[in-house]
Design a protein around this motif. Structure first.
Motif, PDB file in Angstrom:
ATOM      1  N   GLY A 128       0.944  -1.212   0.096  1.00 27.16           N
ATOM      2  CA  GLY A 128       0.035  -0.048   0.038  1.00 27.16           C
ATOM      3  C   GLY A 128       0.831   1.146  -0.030  1.00 27.16           C
ATOM      4  N   GLY A 253      -0.133  -4.734  -7.674  1.00 25.68           N
ATOM      5  CA  GLY A 253      -0.749  -3.778  -6.916  1.00 25.68           C
ATOM      6  C   GLY A 253      -0.819  -2.446  -7.331  1.00 25.68           C
ATOM      7  N   ALA A 257      -4.359  -0.045  -8.235  1.00 31.71           N
ATOM      8  CA  ALA A 257      -4.388   1.431  -7.539  1.00 31.71           C
ATOM      9  C   ALA A 257      -4.480   2.328  -8.620  1.00 31.71           C
ATOM     10  CB  ALA A 257      -2.974   1.777  -6.890  1.00 31.71           C
ATOM     11  N   PHE A 278      -3.827   3.863  -0.106  1.00 27.09           N
ATOM     12  CA  PHE A 278      -4.522   2.608  -0.468  1.00 27.09           C
ATOM     13  C   PHE A 278      -3.651   1.529   0.389  1.00 27.09           C
ATOM     14  CE2 PHE A 278      -0.754   3.131  -3.217  1.00 27.09           C
ATOM     15  CZ  PHE A 278      -0.300   1.853  -3.579  1.00 27.09           C
ATOM     16  N   ARG A 279      -4.561   0.253   0.282  1.00 29.95           N
ATOM     17  CA  ARG A 279      -3.942  -0.710   1.206  1.00 29.95           C
ATOM     18  C   ARG A 279      -4.342  -1.958   0.152  1.00 29.95           C
ATOM     19  NH1 ARG A 279      -5.471  -4.261   5.201  1.00 29.95           N
ATOM     20  NH2 ARG A 279      -7.677  -3.344   5.310  1.00 29.95           N
ATOM     21  N   ALA A 280      -3.588  -2.985   0.087  1.00 31.25           N
ATOM     22  CA  ALA A 280      -3.792  -4.124  -0.608  1.00 31.25           C
ATOM     23  C   ALA A 280      -4.526  -5.158   0.509  1.00 31.25           C
ATOM     24  CB  ALA A 280      -2.552  -4.917  -1.063  1.00 31.25           C
ATOM     25  N   VAL A 281      -5.619  -5.597   0.194  1.00 32.37           N
ATOM     26  CA  VAL A 281      -6.226  -6.551   1.248  1.00 32.37           C
ATOM     27  C   VAL A 281      -6.028  -8.038   0.977  1.00 32.37           C
ATOM     28  CG1 VAL A 281      -8.659  -7.107   2.171  1.00 32.37           C
ATOM     29  CG2 VAL A 281      -7.640  -4.681   1.884  1.00 32.37           C
ATOM     30  N   SER A 284      -5.290 -10.189  -6.273  1.00 35.29           N
ATOM     31  CA  SER A 284      -6.186 -10.512  -7.500  1.00 35.29           C
ATOM     32  C   SER A 284      -5.366 -11.074  -8.508  1.00 35.29           C
ATOM     33  CB  SER A 284      -6.663  -9.140  -7.942  1.00 35.29           C
ATOM     34  OG  SER A 284      -7.421  -8.532  -7.147  1.00 35.29           O
ATOM     35  N   TRP A 310     -12.271   1.264  -4.228  1.00 32.26           N
ATOM     36  CA  TRP A 310     -11.978  -0.108  -3.619  1.00 32.26           C
ATOM     37  C   TRP A 310     -12.102  -0.988  -5.062  1.00 32.26           C
ATOM     38  CZ3 TRP A 310     -16.977   1.872  -2.531  1.00 32.26           C
ATOM     39  CH2 TRP A 310     -18.126   1.270  -3.007  1.00 32.26           C
ATOM     40  N   MET A 320      -8.662  -4.654  -2.618  1.00 37.72           N
ATOM     41  CA  MET A 320      -7.945  -3.412  -2.089  1.00 37.72           C
ATOM     42  C   MET A 320      -8.918  -2.301  -1.999  1.00 37.72           C
ATOM     43  SD  MET A 320      -5.174  -1.163  -4.597  1.00 37.72           S
ATOM     44  CE  MET A 320      -3.962  -2.418  -4.503  1.00 37.72           C
ATOM     45  N   GLN A 321      -8.568  -1.675  -0.793  1.00 41.21           N
ATOM     46  CA  GLN A 321      -9.381  -0.377  -0.302  1.00 41.21           C
ATOM     47  C   GLN A 321      -8.601   0.957  -0.428  1.00 41.21           C
ATOM     48  OE1 GLN A 321     -10.842  -1.515   3.358  1.00 41.21           O
ATOM     49  NE2 GLN A 321      -8.975  -1.208   4.545  1.00 41.21           N
ATOM     50  N   ALA A 322      -9.251   2.286  -0.822  1.00 37.12           N
ATOM     51  CA  ALA A 322      -8.401   3.380  -0.864  1.00 37.12           C
ATOM     52  C   ALA A 322      -9.379   4.609  -0.699  1.00 37.12           C
ATOM     53  CB  ALA A 322      -7.942   3.307  -2.356  1.00 37.12           C
TER      54      ALA A 322
END
Length: 327
Positions: A128, A253, A257, A278-281, A284, A310, A320-322
């Motif tokens: 992230g 990643g 983003a 952003f943060r990779a969860v 994919s 996201w 991913m969430q951002a």
């Protein structure tokens, strides 16, 4: 070095049942931590010698990579010329690593121990980041990036050792500082046969804007080529499935983003980003499409300038969430 300790738990018979439960939990948590701790303390100390290390790179924002990424993302942009603003996150097309072929490791990355610490764990991922734009960057700019190792930390997770490296970048052009970026890198061990996957997190269901992405091998190869990224997990199916144990090629990643920011740009024409985090969860893969989505966070910011963004898989789980904040 591995040391086996035969430790048993003895407690007085007059302890309450609740106390016994608490003691047993602490004891087994200690046993678990001892069994998963694989990196010795002196190794952590050695890695922390990289704290404060800096690297300075210079580059020029040329038009060709901008045109190429625009084509890769299926954008209908005008041909970039000198003075064309560089879209947010597209600075990742510059300051590329140029390690000689003889210095490339088995995973396709440059061998460790240069600017980044030589972490002795096989998996490396871009976890992230946080970015703040201070001024625009444009085609034709002469740019400089000063990078610094801000922290090196260790955590014993449920799937083994984790090493987190935080790198701070400051990008400037002829007019001064233009961008500050904090880059999170995580190193982890390969999973064991008994490791259980982390339970997935459901993505939001109230998107205002969405787009389905098909991450085929050609898309991943083109982005790898544009960023001179030799990491084999993105293009070598035999390596990523047989050596690293993943089910398919991993989507970068930074590409996810970039697609999140691109969705915001398409949904709000003419917008400029003030900041993005952003943060990779979860990873994919190229074996299935995924969805990028966004919505204004009106509860947090009634002006509509704070956008929740996201990526999710087809089953509805967060990848991913951002958060993007518009200028």
């Amino acid at each position: 070095m591995f040391i086996h300790l035969d430790i048993r738990l003895f407690v007085p018979s007059n302890y309450s049942k609740l106390t016994l439960v608490k003691l047993k939990f602490i004891f087994f948590e200690f046993q678990w931590n001892m069994s998963t701790m694989r990196i010795e303390p002196q190794t952590i100390t050695h890695l922390q010698e990289w704290l404060g290390k800096t690297e300075t790179l210079n580059d020029t924002i040329t038009a060709a990579p901008v045109s190429a990424l625009s084509a890769t993302l299926d954008r209908n942009d005008e041909k970039p010329i000198k003075g064309t603003d560089l879209p947010e996150l597209w600075h990742w097309l510059y300051f590329l690593p140029h390690a000689p072929q003889s210095e490339i490791g088995d995973d396709g990355h440059p061998k460790r121990g240069g600017f980044l610490p030589p972490v002795p764990l096989p998996r490396r991922m871009w976890a992230g980041g946080r970015l703040q734009w201070l001024a625009p960057l444009s085609v034709g700019d002469e740019i400089q990036r000063v990078s610094k190792i801000e922290s090196v930390s260790h955590k014993a997770g449920r799937t083994g050792d984790l090493i987190f490296v935080l790198v701070k970048h400051e990008v400037s052009n002829q007019n001064g500082s233009a961008l500050i970026e904090e880059h999170d890198i995580v190193y982890r061990d390969a999973p064991g046969p008994d490791d259980k996957p982390v339970p997935p997190t459901l993505a939001p269901t109230d998107a205002k804007w969405s787009k389905t992405i098909t991450p085929d091998p050609v898309l991943l190869f083109r982005y790898s080529a544009l960023t001179f990224n030799g990491h084999r997990i993105h293009y070598d199916r035999k390596y990523v499935t047989e050596v690293e144990g993943y089910p398919g090629l991993i989507v970068h990643g930074p590409l996810i983003a970039t697609l999140l920011v691109d969705l915001v740009r398409q949904s709000i024409p003419g917008c400029k980003l003030k900041s993005f985090e952003f943060r990779a969860v979860k990873p994919s893969f190229d074996i299935n499409p995924f969805i990028v989505s966004a919505k204004p966070d009106l509860e947090k910011d009634p002006s509509g300038k704070t956008i929740t963004v996201w990526a999710q898989d087809l089953e509805g789980y967060l990848a991913m969430q951002a958060t993007a904040v518009l200028g």
